[in-house]
Write an enzyme that holds these catalytic residues in place. Structure first.
Site, PDB file in Angstrom:
ATOM      1  N   TYR A   6      -3.451  -0.068   9.952  1.00  0.00           N
ATOM      2  CA  TYR A   6      -3.269  -0.441   8.547  1.00  0.00           C
ATOM      3  C   TYR A   6      -1.848  -0.110   8.095  1.00  0.00           C
ATOM      4  CZ  TYR A   6      -4.508  -0.592   3.520  1.00  0.00           C
ATOM      5  OH  TYR A   6      -4.578  -0.874   2.172  1.00  0.00           O
ATOM      6  N   SER A  26       0.833  -1.203   0.000  1.00  0.00           N
ATOM      7  CA  SER A  26       0.000   0.000   0.000  1.00  0.00           C
ATOM      8  C   SER A  26       0.868   1.254   0.000  1.00  0.00           C
ATOM      9  CB  SER A  26      -0.866  -0.009   1.269  1.00  0.00           C
ATOM     10  OG  SER A  26      -1.386   1.274   1.561  1.00  0.00           O
TER      11      SER A  26
END
Ligand code: NAP
Ligand code: GCO
Length: 261
Positions: A155, A142
């Site tokens: 996250y 990500s």
């Protein structure tokens, strides 16, 4: 060199969103596609969607955070379909909560799915890959493998850890002809980012939507199919000397300070 013919590709949560696009790309490059999910209904729906594209995929039930379920799933795949050549660790969740308000259990859940599950999946698949003479592991990282942002502490910690797990699998199993790389998607239009793109009550774009367009030289959100070429590259023999690399597919976000407001 970009063919995946005679290869077996497993995409975790290859049922929708980015996972569906990755599965479709691998299948259209010649791979035998295997998808996973923890809900049979999601698998069934996805298999129908693949069929409409002329792809006959195989679906296996399993929660990727549970080692016993993963071990059973991988054993069945190896016996019924064949030893997995390509593992795409795609399954992932996000929770957007200011860190001081986030419960430990919520933080742990994100870590479980986004970091520990790729470890569990790789641990289950690597022995078969070694026996077969090599394999490909592709971890879906990500922007948050590199950058922080308010409300996504769990996250970012998970995806940062996934970047380093990718490098460590490279270090530990490169000698077994296993290439472990990551794909770092930018901001992609899927269910996961839908809340960030919601049109406001007054009909104006979500502020975050405008923010991302200003941060992206391509001046658009990515689409899941933007990841098709990158995943085929990293799954194919074209990347046999690429290892421990995170390929960012972000429209240029990481290279750009952002458009002046
Ligand atoms: P998504 O639409 O939310 O899909 C994630 C999938 O993972 C869902 O099908 C979800 O199932 C499944 N899943 C959750 N927990 C699972 C478990 N324990 N076992 C098996 N499957 C499980 O998200 P996406 O946007 O396609 O993202 C896919 C991956 O790309 C994720 O790793 C995400 O972090 C990453 N990513 C996304 C973006 C983006 O902008 N969209 C950018 C960079 C990276 P349910 O929804 O039914 O629970
Ligand atoms: C967010 C978004 C991002 C994207 C992606 C960016 O809340 O910032 O969900 O995290 O999902 O990970 O690469």
């Amino acid at each position: 060199m970009f063919s995946l013919a005679n290869k077996i590709a497993l995409v975790t949560a290859g049922t929708s969103g980015i996972g569906f696009a990755l599965g479709k790309a691998c299948a259209q490059a010649g791979a035998t596609l295997v998808i996973n999910h923890y809900k049979q209904e999601s698998i069934n729906t996805a298999l129908e969607e693949y069929k409409k594209l002329g792809i006959s995929a195989h679906g296996y039930l399993g929660d990727v955070t549970k080692e016993d379920e993963v071990s059973e799933m991988v054993t069945h795949i190896n016996e019924e379909i064949g030893v997995i050549d390509i593992l795409v660790n795609n399954a992932g969740i996000i929770k957007r909560t200011p860190m001081t308000q986030m419960s430990v259990s919520d933080f742990e859940r994100v870590i479980d799915i986004d970091l520990i599950a790729p470890f569990i999946m790789a641990k289950a698949c690597i022995p078969g890959m070694i026996e077969k003479g090599g394999g490909k592991i592709i971890n879906i990282c990500s922007m948050m493998s590199e950058l922080g942002r308010e409300t996504v502490s769990a996250y970012a910690a998970a995806k940062g850890g996934l970047k380093m797990l990718t490098k460590n699998i490279c270090a530990e199993y490169g000698a077994n002809n296993i290439q472990c790389n990551g794909i770092g998607p930018g901001y992609i239009a899927t269910e996961q980012t839908a809340p960030l793109r919601e049109v406001q009550a007054d009909g104006t774009p979500h502020p975050f939507d405008r923010f991302i367009l200003a941060k992206t030289p391509a001046n658009r959100w990515g689409m899941p199919d933007d990841l098709a070429g990158p995943v085929v590259f990293l799954a194919s023999s074209a990347s046999d000397f690429v290892n421990g690399h995170i390929l960012y597919v972000d429209g240029g976000i990481l290279a750009y300070i952002g458009k002046q407001p």
